[in-house]
Motif scaffolding. Structure first.
Motif, mmCIF file in Angstrom:
data_model
loop_
_atom_site.group_PDB
_atom_site.id
_atom_site.type_symbol
_atom_site.label_atom_id
_atom_site.label_comp_id
_atom_site.label_asym_id
_atom_site.label_seq_id
_atom_site.Cartn_x
_atom_site.Cartn_y
_atom_site.Cartn_z
ATOM 1 N N SER A 182 0.909 -1.080 0.013
ATOM 2 C CA SER A 182 0.055 0.016 0.014
ATOM 3 C C SER A 182 0.819 1.119 0.100
ATOM 4 C CB SER A 182 -0.958 -0.001 1.242
ATOM 5 O OG SER A 182 -1.653 1.310 1.462
ATOM 6 N N THR A 183 0.684 2.247 -1.063
ATOM 7 C CA THR A 183 1.424 3.448 -0.906
ATOM 8 C C THR A 183 0.459 4.663 -0.351
ATOM 9 O OG1 THR A 183 0.532 3.823 -3.097
ATOM 10 C CG2 THR A 183 2.872 2.733 -2.755
ATOM 11 N N SER A 184 -0.695 4.481 0.137
ATOM 12 C CA SER A 184 -1.590 5.243 0.579
ATOM 13 C C SER A 184 -1.251 5.961 1.927
ATOM 14 C CB SER A 184 -2.797 5.027 0.629
ATOM 15 O OG SER A 184 -3.088 3.751 1.534
ATOM 16 N N LYS A 185 -0.405 5.196 2.574
ATOM 17 C CA LYS A 185 -0.143 5.723 3.891
ATOM 18 C C LYS A 185 1.174 6.507 3.663
ATOM 19 C CE LYS A 185 -1.317 3.916 8.388
ATOM 20 N NZ LYS A 185 -2.324 3.644 9.016
ATOM 21 N N SER A 186 1.446 7.582 4.671
ATOM 22 C CA SER A 186 2.612 8.020 4.682
ATOM 23 C C SER A 186 2.738 9.055 5.554
ATOM 24 C CB SER A 186 3.071 9.030 3.176
ATOM 25 O OG SER A 186 1.875 10.099 3.148
#
Length: 129
Positions: free
Chosen positions: A81-85
């Motif tokens: 997942s790349t949505s969390k930062s």
């Protein structure tokens, strides 16, 4: 919304906290203990030198929150997942990434290129000879 530690941490305050936290000596102390009031008293004292007035409890709370946020972003990334930062991910990855990712980031077949003292002693060691 004020957290338990009072006023919000500014970007500069968090940067200063991370800079102190990135000190190898501090990291080793934090890794080695759960009773860490004395360590965070040192951290708070060092923040004072930057003109940042935080007590040890505030430092510990911020440290725990950053660490928790980092871990949740990291595990989200690991699962694709790349949505969390998060704002300070790279700085924290430089500090925290080494303990959890060091073995994982090395490819499995470079074992032979490493000097023997780099590899963890295995329990089968006694079967040699």
């Amino acid at each position: 919304v004020a957290n338990e530690g009072g006023k919000h941490w500014t970007v500069n305050e968090v940067r200063a906290l991370i800079r102190i936290w990135s000190d190898k000596n501090i990291q080793q102390q934090l890794e080695g203990t759960v009773r860490n009031k004395r360590i965070f008293e040192q951290v708070a004292a060092r923040l004072q030198k930057f003109g940042i007035d935080r007590d040890w409890k505030q430092c510990r709370t911020k440290y725990k929150n950053l660490k928790h946020e980092y871990k949740s972003v990291k595990s989200a990334q690991d699962s694709g997942s790349t949505s969390k930062s998060m704002k300070f991910f790279n700085e924290l990855d430089a500090i925290l990434g080494h303990c959890t990712m060091e073995q994982a980031s090395k490819s499995d077949n470079d074992e032979s290129e490493r000097p023997p003292e780099w590899t963890e002693p295995k329990s089968e060691k006694d079967s040699i000879g």
